[in-house]
Structure formats: structure tokens, C-alpha cells
Scaffold this motif. Structure first.
Motif, PDB file in Angstrom:
ATOM      1  N   ALA A   1      -2.280   1.775   8.684  1.00 54.17           N
ATOM      2  CA  ALA A   1      -0.950   2.354   8.518  1.00 54.17           C
ATOM      3  C   ALA A   1      -0.004   1.236   8.108  1.00 54.17           C
ATOM      4  N   GLY A   2       0.530   1.309   6.905  1.00 55.44           N
ATOM      5  CA  GLY A   2       1.491   0.322   6.455  1.00 55.44           C
ATOM      6  C   GLY A   2       2.820   0.487   7.170  1.00 55.44           C
ATOM      7  N   TYR A   3       3.630  -0.555   7.104  1.00 58.18           N
ATOM      8  CA  TYR A   3       4.957  -0.486   7.683  1.00 58.18           C
ATOM      9  C   TYR A   3       5.977  -0.578   6.543  1.00 58.18           C
ATOM     10  N   VAL A   4       6.758   0.460   6.288  1.00 64.19           N
ATOM     11  CA  VAL A   4       6.990   1.684   7.000  1.00 64.19           C
ATOM     12  C   VAL A   4       7.357   2.725   5.941  1.00 64.19           C
ATOM     13  N   TRP A   5       7.097   4.027   6.196  1.00 64.97           N
ATOM     14  CA  TRP A   5       7.479   5.031   5.208  1.00 64.97           C
ATOM     15  C   TRP A   5       8.951   5.386   5.414  1.00 64.97           C
ATOM     16  N   CYS A   6       9.775   4.828   4.551  1.00 62.86           N
ATOM     17  CA  CYS A   6      11.191   5.161   4.538  1.00 62.86           C
ATOM     18  C   CYS A   6      11.695   4.988   3.113  1.00 62.86           C
ATOM     19  N   TYR A   7      12.938   5.412   2.892  1.00 65.09           N
ATOM     20  CA  TYR A   7      13.465   5.523   1.537  1.00 65.09           C
ATOM     21  C   TYR A   7      14.619   4.542   1.364  1.00 65.09           C
ATOM     22  N   GLY A   8      14.306   3.308   0.950  1.00 63.99           N
ATOM     23  CA  GLY A   8      15.357   2.318   0.806  1.00 63.99           C
ATOM     24  C   GLY A   8      14.791   0.945   0.515  1.00 63.99           C
ATOM     25  N   GLY A   9      15.365  -0.092   1.173  1.00 65.14           N
ATOM     26  CA  GLY A   9      14.953  -1.464   0.939  1.00 65.14           C
ATOM     27  C   GLY A   9      14.154  -2.013   2.098  1.00 65.14           C
ATOM     28  N   GLY A  10      14.142  -3.351   2.227  1.00 64.14           N
ATOM     29  CA  GLY A  10      13.415  -3.987   3.320  1.00 64.14           C
ATOM     30  C   GLY A  10      11.938  -3.653   3.286  1.00 64.14           C
ATOM     31  N   TYR A  11      11.437  -3.132   4.395  1.00 64.60           N
ATOM     32  CA  TYR A  11      10.019  -2.801   4.510  1.00 64.60           C
ATOM     33  C   TYR A  11       9.672  -1.433   3.912  1.00 64.60           C
ATOM     34  N   CYS A  12      10.656  -0.675   3.465  1.00 65.02           N
ATOM     35  CA  CYS A  12      10.390   0.701   3.043  1.00 65.02           C
ATOM     36  C   CYS A  12       9.339   0.760   1.928  1.00 65.02           C
ATOM     37  N   ALA A  13       8.455   1.751   2.045  1.00 61.81           N
ATOM     38  CA  ALA A  13       7.398   1.927   1.043  1.00 61.81           C
ATOM     39  C   ALA A  13       7.951   2.410  -0.283  1.00 61.81           C
ATOM     40  N   VAL A  14       8.976   3.244  -0.234  1.00 64.07           N
ATOM     41  CA  VAL A  14       9.531   3.849  -1.444  1.00 64.07           C
ATOM     42  C   VAL A  14      11.042   3.677  -1.459  1.00 64.07           C
ATOM     43  N   ASP A  15      11.621   3.826  -2.650  1.00 60.72           N
ATOM     44  CA  ASP A  15      13.073   3.691  -2.765  1.00 60.72           C
ATOM     45  C   ASP A  15      13.747   5.041  -2.545  1.00 60.72           C
ATOM     46  N   SER A  16      15.036   5.094  -2.772  1.00 58.11           N
ATOM     47  CA  SER A  16      15.786   6.317  -2.480  1.00 58.11           C
ATOM     48  C   SER A  16      15.366   7.490  -3.350  1.00 58.11           C
ATOM     49  N   THR A  17      14.709   7.217  -4.480  1.00 60.81           N
ATOM     50  CA  THR A  17      14.221   8.298  -5.338  1.00 60.81           C
ATOM     51  C   THR A  17      12.812   8.748  -4.979  1.00 60.81           C
ATOM     52  N   GLY A  18      12.167   8.027  -4.054  1.00 61.36           N
ATOM     53  CA  GLY A  18      10.795   8.348  -3.690  1.00 61.36           C
ATOM     54  C   GLY A  18       9.758   7.606  -4.495  1.00 61.36           C
ATOM     55  N   ALA A  19      10.200   6.707  -5.376  1.00 60.94           N
ATOM     56  CA  ALA A  19       9.256   5.904  -6.172  1.00 60.94           C
ATOM     57  C   ALA A  19       8.808   4.685  -5.377  1.00 60.94           C
ATOM     58  N   PHE A  20       7.542   4.297  -5.552  1.00 60.33           N
ATOM     59  CA  PHE A  20       7.034   3.109  -4.877  1.00 60.33           C
ATOM     60  C   PHE A  20       7.896   1.902  -5.217  1.00 60.33           C
ATOM     61  N   ARG A  21       8.160   1.082  -4.215  1.00 55.64           N
ATOM     62  CA  ARG A  21       8.812  -0.189  -4.460  1.00 55.64           C
ATOM     63  C   ARG A  21       7.779  -1.196  -4.974  1.00 55.64           C
ATOM     64  N   ALA A  22       8.236  -2.336  -5.457  1.00 54.46           N
ATOM     65  CA  ALA A  22       7.377  -3.279  -6.172  1.00 54.46           C
ATOM     66  C   ALA A  22       6.078  -3.551  -5.432  1.00 54.46           C
ATOM     67  N   ASN A  23       4.962  -3.340  -6.119  1.00 57.47           N
ATOM     68  CA  ASN A  23       3.601  -3.623  -5.652  1.00 57.47           C
ATOM     69  C   ASN A  23       3.098  -2.678  -4.563  1.00 57.47           C
ATOM     70  N   LYS A  24       3.964  -1.854  -3.998  1.00 58.10           N
ATOM     71  CA  LYS A  24       3.504  -0.915  -2.968  1.00 58.10           C
ATOM     72  C   LYS A  24       2.574   0.146  -3.549  1.00 58.10           C
ATOM     73  N   GLU A  25       2.685   0.387  -4.873  1.00 63.63           N
ATOM     74  CA  GLU A  25       1.806   1.363  -5.491  1.00 63.63           C
ATOM     75  C   GLU A  25       0.340   0.964  -5.377  1.00 63.63           C
ATOM     76  N   LEU A  26       0.085  -0.330  -5.138  1.00 63.54           N
ATOM     77  CA  LEU A  26      -1.296  -0.794  -5.017  1.00 63.54           C
ATOM     78  C   LEU A  26      -1.959  -0.303  -3.738  1.00 63.54           C
ATOM     79  N   THR A  27      -1.188   0.250  -2.814  1.00 59.20           N
ATOM     80  CA  THR A  27      -1.781   0.829  -1.599  1.00 59.20           C
ATOM     81  C   THR A  27      -2.338   2.224  -1.848  1.00 59.20           C
ATOM     82  N   ALA A  28      -2.011   2.815  -2.977  1.00 61.10           N
ATOM     83  CA  ALA A  28      -2.465   4.176  -3.284  1.00 61.10           C
ATOM     84  C   ALA A  28      -3.710   4.102  -4.152  1.00 61.10           C
ATOM     85  N   GLU A  29      -4.855   4.292  -3.544  1.00 64.69           N
ATOM     86  CA  GLU A  29      -6.150   4.219  -4.215  1.00 64.69           C
ATOM     87  C   GLU A  29      -6.934   5.504  -3.962  1.00 64.69           C
ATOM     88  N   PRO A  30      -7.924   5.793  -4.803  1.00 66.38           N
ATOM     89  CA  PRO A  30      -8.870   6.855  -4.456  1.00 66.38           C
ATOM     90  C   PRO A  30      -9.710   6.433  -3.251  1.00 66.38           C
TER      91      PRO A  30
END
Length: 479
Positions: free
Chosen positions: A368-397
């Protein structure tokens, strides 16, 4: 609130002089109907050198990929108000099937013996959202710097005993507050005072009794990142191993016994101290329960302070070597409960995520990554729901449930190819292996089995004959 330094105390400074930097406490972001019934013992597959895999009641090998979900800011009537159905809908849409949900003892039992039915209903609502979106949930009894007596969350103030020892806040370096005498003594009383032991066990019985039959609940995490009291002239690694051996091991056995009086099925996730992240093997002993998961955290002190990843330091390799000793010895699955750096846009962070994902895939049943939220800091995604830099690499088949014994499973991020090889279960076993595909166009083929995409194109099933050798290949055809 990132951990910025350990040099605030002489003990912490000696740690940094002795060990490769890493590990941290729980984080606060800058912004803010398929239960995996745990009936079959682990062992239908293996990770690493003989580490058993997590399994469900059908004997299928589970893989968990997800994020922590939290609301540290609100309490009382507003508790959990920052967690919404959107969290679970969006996580599942991006290919994640797991959430570590933070709950707080101080909200559940604000006064001794008085349990908040309102708070339990709030947890129930969150779990119902998770079930709706087919996300498995780990209930984590979270604490940061013990609890509200020290300006944080976790163990109630009424259960905090300091013997009058001093406490000085460190607002710019909150992790160092763990080394304040009052905080350390509070941990000792929690572990050693009989009435507090009973209170902690009762609290867990209340939670487990309420949610034991909820389809979303996978398991329970008795305490987040437990710490303890150092003895005079004792360095931190030695203290951590002693605390784990002499205090955490009996605590986990007590809580496991309490939970089993009301819930026989859920997995119990046990954590070492955060010092394991320094490459120090845990001192935890055996927990006498058949459904134990080892749940360390995966943090690096330098990156927590905002530094870039240093591939030459060998931190990932040393962490993996140390953290796998306990599950190999005690034959328990591993699920990493928290991980992810503060500043994920630095030059080497792309490499960090790629190397971390490969490492985690070798020996864990998930994370479990830290943390699913919508913004900056540790958030996985930004306010639009898009992955923040390099976080998309956690989404694999990946295969979230394999009906058989896994021989190998790995994703090559460079080529965009995932391969799974397994021996299908026998005539009495489940036939259905379930895959998860993140957003994008993917081609799925199978040798020795059929691929069905009739339910959900992002979650194809593979059906094999009993005892068949199956090879599944998933190839990215477009981003």
C-alpha cells in the motif's frame, strides 16, 4: 509533515552514524462483493526464497496493490469526512485493489469503555464504498507519536502515562518527538500495564466483532509503526530488536487472541518498529496464529528529507536482504504497509520507482503506497485525478488472484510486458485466475488456458483445466 532529520537526539545521530539512512514514521499529505476470505493457509504460491504467498478461502494466490486512505485532520463528528467514495472508485479505475484504511483508537474509545457507535458507522460507510468498488481493506489502528496527548493521533489521552517525564514538541522534525522521554515512557506503559493491555485488546475485539463479516475486510493491523523506550547506553538498533522481541511479540499474541474470539478468518498484519527500514533485521518472535502477515514499511531517510534517490547506495538491496529474513524463518506472507518518497519528481525518482517495483515484486504479496489523496506532498494523484510525477509507474498489470501455484510472475516496465506462469489447481480447486490491467490498451494471451474478457475488459479471467501448466502474457499495445 515529512521526517526531515534524526539528528535531533544523540540516539538518532548514533543511528545515522551506524546504519545506511532510511525509515520513517507515518506521513501527512500536503493537501489534503469480493472478500478475500482468509480460509486457506498461505503456501499456494511462494515469493522470494520460500516466503509463502497470501491466499484467499478458495486457495488462490493473492496480490494486493493499493494505497493508504486516511483522514488525520478530522475527528469526532467530522471523523473520516475527508474520505469519500471517489477514493475507491478512482483507485480501482487505475488498477488498484487494496486500501489500508487508517482508524484511530482515540476516535473509537474517547473515554474508557465507551465506544463511539457513530465512528463505527463511519468506518462501515467507508467499507461499503470499498466493497462496491471491489477494493480489499486492511483496518490499521494508526498512531503518530503515540497520540493526542502529544498533539498527534492514535492512543487516547486517557491511556497515556508518562510518569511526569518531559515532552518538548519539535514541529519542524516531528519524528524526533518519538525520542522524547514522555513519549517513550507512554509506550512502555502501553506494553506493560495490565489494564492498558486489556483496554487495547478490548478495543480490537470491538472492531473485529463489528466488521468480521464485512466482505471488504481483509485483515487488521494492530498498531502503526510501533516504537518504545530506549535504555541507558542502548543504541537504537539494539533497542528496536529488544522492543520487538520482548514487548511487540507478546502484544501481537495478546491482540491476535482477542481478535480470534470474534473473527476466525481475517489476516492479522504485524509490523516491526520503523528501524527495520535502516536495514536492521527485526527482533520479532513468532506470533502464534495461522493467519499472520509481516507488514514492514519501506522508507528512506534521505528521500524523506527531500533528497533524490541514490542508486549507488544500495539501499533497496540492503532493505530487501534484511526484511526477508523474518518471513523466510517464520513462513509468513509479506505485505508492505507504506512506501513512497516525499519528492517524487527529482531526476533519479523514475529509476527509484522502477527498481522499487521490481524489488517489491520479488518477495511481497503486495503493498500500500502512501497516500491516496488529491494534491501535493505524498499524494498519489493531483487535484484532477492524474498521477503525479512517476507515480504512474506503480500501476502495472498483475494477477490479483491465481488459481494454482505460481511459478513466476513479473512485469518488464521497459518493454511493457507482464508474464505469469503457474500450475493450475487440481480438480477440486478454483479454475478462475483474475488479472488486473491499468489504464491503456493491453493484449492478453494464454498458453494452456482460455482468456475471458466478458465481465470487465480491465479485469480479464483465465480459465485452465486442472493441473495444466499455464503461461499468461500481457503486452501493452498503446499507452
Amino acid at each position: 509533515m515529512s521526517r526531515t532529520t534524526l539528528v535531533a537526539t544523540a540516539v538518532a545521530a548514533s543511528l545515522l552514524a551506524t546504519l545506511a539512512p532510511t525509515a520513517t514514521a507515518a506521513r501527512t499529505p500536503a493537501v489534503a462483493d469480493t472478500r478475500a476470505e482468509a480460509g486457506a493457509p498461505a503456501g499456494a504460491g511462494a515469493r522470494g526464497d520460500g516466503i509463502p504467498a497470501l491466499t484467499d478461502s478458495r486457495g488462490r494466490v493473492l496480490t494486493l496493490r493499493g494505497w493508504n486512505v486516511e483522514d488525520k485532520a478530522n475527528r469526532g463528528d467530522a471523523a473520516l469526512s475527508a474520505v469519500t467514495e471517489k477514493h475507491f472508485r478512482d483507485m480501482r479505475a487505475k488498477g488498484f485493489n487494496f486500501a489500508r484504511l487508517l482508524v484511530f483508537w482515540d476516535d473509537l474509545e474517547p473515554r474508557p469503555g465507551q465506544y463511539s457507535q457513530s465512528y463505527l458507522r463511519k468506518i462501515q460507510r467507508v467499507l461499503d464504498w470499498a466493497r462496491k468498488h471491489d477494493v480489499k481493506v486492511l483496518l490499521d489502528a494508526h498512531q503518530d507519536v503515540f497520540g493526542p496527548a502529544f498533539g498527534h493521533r492514535g492512543i487516547p489521552a486517557w491511556a497515556t502515562r508518562t510518569d511526569g517525564l518531559p515532552f518538548t514538541p519539535h514541529p519542524d522534525d516531528w519524528f524526533s518527538e518519538y525520542f522524547e522521554p514522555a513519549v517513550q515512557r507512554a509506550f512502555t506503559h502501553l506494553y506493560e500495564d495490565e489494564d492498558l493491555r486489556r483496554a487495547q485488546a478490548r478495543m480490537w475485539q470491538v472492531l473485529a466483532d463489528r466488521f468480521d463479516d464485512h466482505p471488504a475486510v481483509l485483515g487488521y493491523d494492530p498498531i502503526n509503526e510501533p516504537m518504545g523506550e530506549l535504555r541507558e547506553d542502548e543504541d537504537l538498533p539494539t533497542a528496536a530488536r529488544r522492543i520487538e522481541r520482548e514487548q511487540l511479540t507478546p502484544m501481537y499474541n495478546r491482540i491476535a487472541d482477542a481478535i480470534r474470539r470474534v473473527d476466525r478468518d481475517a489476516w492479522i498484519f504485524v509490523e516491526p518498529t520503523p528501524i527495520v527500514g535502516e536495514g536492521v533485521p527485526t527482533g520479532l518472535g513468532r506470533i502464534d496464529d495461522p493467519k499472520i502477515v509481516y507488514a514492514p514499511h519501506f522508507y528512506n531517510t534521505g528521500m524523506e528529507a527531500g533528497a533524490d534517490y541514490d542508486p549507488a547506495a544500495g539501499w533497496i538491496e540492503s532493505y530487501e536482504q534484511a526484511v526477508t529474513l523474518y518471513p523466510e524463518e517464520h513462513k509468513v506472507p509479506v505485505v508492505v504497509g507504506e512506501w513512497g518518497p516525499l519528492n517524487n519528481s527529482l531526476p533519479n525518482m523514475n529509476r527509484f520507482y522502477r527498481e522499487a517495483m521490481v524489488s517489491l515484486g520479488r518477495y511481497t504479496s503486495g503493498w500500500a503506497g502512501y497516500v491516496w489523496c488529491y494534491g501535493g506532498g505524498y499524494c498519489a494523484v493531483d487535484s484532477t485525478g492524474a498521477f503525479r510525477a512517476n507515480k504512474e509507474l506503480t500501476a502495472e498489470p498483475y494477477a490479483e488472484a491465481v488459481a494454482g501455484r505460481v511459478r513466476s510472475a513479473a512485469y518488464d516496465a521497459a518493454t511493457g510486458v507482464y508474464r505469469l506462469e503457474y500450475d493450475a489447481a487440481g480438480p477440486r480447486g478454483s479454475r478462475s485466475t483474475e488479472l488486473v490491467l491499468p489504464p491503456g490498451d493491453w493484449k492478453v494471451t494464454a498458453h494452456g488456458a482460455r482468456v475471458l474478457r466478458d465481465r470487465d475488459r480491465d479485469r480479464p479471467r483465465v480459465l485452465a483445466a486442472p493441473n495444466a501448466r499455464v503461461t499468461v502474457t500481457v503486452t501493452r499495445t498503446a499507452p
